[in-house]
Design a protein around this motif. Sequence first.
Motif, PDB file in Angstrom:
ATOM      1  N   ALA A 158       0.833  -1.201   0.000  1.00 55.65           N
ATOM      2  CA  ALA A 158       0.000   0.000   0.000  1.00 55.65           C
ATOM      3  C   ALA A 158       0.873   1.259   0.000  1.00 55.65           C
ATOM      4  O   ALA A 158       0.565   2.247  -0.677  1.00 55.65           O
ATOM      5  N   ILE A 159       1.970   1.216   0.750  1.00 58.66           N
ATOM      6  CA  ILE A 159       2.896   2.345   0.770  1.00 58.66           C
ATOM      7  C   ILE A 159       3.576   2.488  -0.586  1.00 58.66           C
ATOM      8  O   ILE A 159       3.797   3.602  -1.072  1.00 58.66           O
ATOM      9  N   ASN A 166       2.924   9.417  -6.262  1.00 58.31           N
ATOM     10  CA  ASN A 166       3.534  10.715  -5.948  1.00 58.31           C
ATOM     11  C   ASN A 166       5.024  10.714  -6.273  1.00 58.31           C
ATOM     12  O   ASN A 166       5.797  11.477  -5.685  1.00 58.31           O
ATOM     13  N   LEU A 167       5.431   9.859  -7.212  1.00 60.51           N
ATOM     14  CA  LEU A 167       6.841   9.575  -7.425  1.00 60.51           C
ATOM     15  C   LEU A 167       7.656  10.800  -7.835  1.00 60.51           C
ATOM     16  O   LEU A 167       8.833  10.910  -7.484  1.00 60.51           O
ATOM     17  N   ASP A 175       4.970  11.923   5.407  1.00 57.05           N
ATOM     18  CA  ASP A 175       3.915  11.710   4.408  1.00 57.05           C
ATOM     19  C   ASP A 175       3.439  10.260   4.417  1.00 57.05           C
ATOM     20  O   ASP A 175       2.234   9.974   4.388  1.00 57.05           O
ATOM     21  N   MET A 176       4.386   9.323   4.440  1.00 58.92           N
ATOM     22  CA  MET A 176       4.040   7.908   4.422  1.00 58.92           C
ATOM     23  C   MET A 176       3.336   7.503   5.710  1.00 58.92           C
ATOM     24  O   MET A 176       2.385   6.706   5.689  1.00 58.92           O
ATOM     25  N   ALA A 177       3.785   8.036   6.837  1.00 60.97           N
ATOM     26  CA  ALA A 177       3.133   7.744   8.110  1.00 60.97           C
ATOM     27  C   ALA A 177       1.699   8.262   8.113  1.00 60.97           C
ATOM     28  O   ALA A 177       0.782   7.601   8.616  1.00 60.97           O
ATOM     29  N   GLY A 178       1.501   9.451   7.516  1.00 57.29           N
ATOM     30  CA  GLY A 178       0.154   9.994   7.425  1.00 57.29           C
ATOM     31  C   GLY A 178      -0.747   9.132   6.572  1.00 57.29           C
ATOM     32  O   GLY A 178      -1.928   8.952   6.872  1.00 57.29           O
ATOM     33  N   GLU A 179      -0.196   8.565   5.485  1.00 59.93           N
ATOM     34  CA  GLU A 179      -0.965   7.665   4.626  1.00 59.93           C
ATOM     35  C   GLU A 179      -1.416   6.429   5.399  1.00 59.93           C
ATOM     36  O   GLU A 179      -2.499   5.890   5.170  1.00 59.93           O
ATOM     37  N   VAL A 184       4.849   9.142  13.257  1.00 59.87           N
ATOM     38  CA  VAL A 184       6.096   8.833  12.558  1.00 59.87           C
ATOM     39  C   VAL A 184       6.877   7.740  13.277  1.00 59.87           C
ATOM     40  O   VAL A 184       7.373   6.796  12.648  1.00 59.87           O
ATOM     41  N   SER A 185       6.991   7.835  14.590  1.00 58.50           N
ATOM     42  CA  SER A 185       7.765   6.846  15.346  1.00 58.50           C
ATOM     43  C   SER A 185       7.124   5.464  15.275  1.00 58.50           C
ATOM     44  O   SER A 185       7.813   4.452  15.109  1.00 58.50           O
TER      45      SER A 185
END
Length: 259
Positions: A158-159, A166-167, A175-179, A184-185
């Motif tokens: 999924a990531i 968004n490449l 950004d990836m953590a928000g997705e 983030v941690s």
Amino acid sequence: MLQSKLLKLPTAAHQHKHEHHQIVVGVRGEAELSVDGTGSWLDTWKACFVPAEASHDYCGDDKNHVLVINLDPLTPAFNTPAHADYERMMRIFERPRTLQMDNRLQGLVQFAAGEFDRAPDNHTLQQHLAASILYCMADRMTDRKTETSNRYSVSPEAIRRYIFSNLHRKITVEDMAGEACLSVSRFHEVFREAAGITPHQFLLRTRLDRAAELLASTSLSVSEISYRTGFSSQSALTNALRKYKGTTPSRLQVRAAVA
């Protein structure tokens, strides 16, 4: 006792059930599946466990390929030396479930799929590879930390889809953590557990893989490919390819021209 095959799921499938246990492992593309009325999503980082007599159906996209492993629940006999290992494997089929594969297991599946493709008639090789995958999965399923009931699980596939969409722009771990709807941690922790590498390493690998693919299959300039894959410059892409893949844009382009 153990049968395996590499196949493409139909785009529309009827519901069915069978007398053997089954594992369906994503190799390429994606598929929707339903086991005993519970829906799930199959990608290249997941394996679906279907117990014998469970009603199920699958529906794949036009690019999907899966590795199917069938296991007869009635063998071997209980007095054979294989019984202890067999009993351990049978416990993973107590109910339908999905395993989120880690980086090593996913690599083993991809290697096995390549061997299935290379030697389609070597059934002995296929059986040994399928058995190795089954043992590795059973070992992980007994570890509670890898159960997908963990509500913080993350799908690397999924990531990857998010990265691809968004490449061309700058993508951060935030950004990836928000997705993934995680801090983030926490995202860094669970992603590394699932994929075997950090989110930043995964992002760089995804960019490089796509850049290498474009260099080897298109006539686009190195500068254009650098832009499309999110590198700050042509030299940044060249340096990354040399450092992490041991090659250069010109070498990949020469191979493409020769092919």
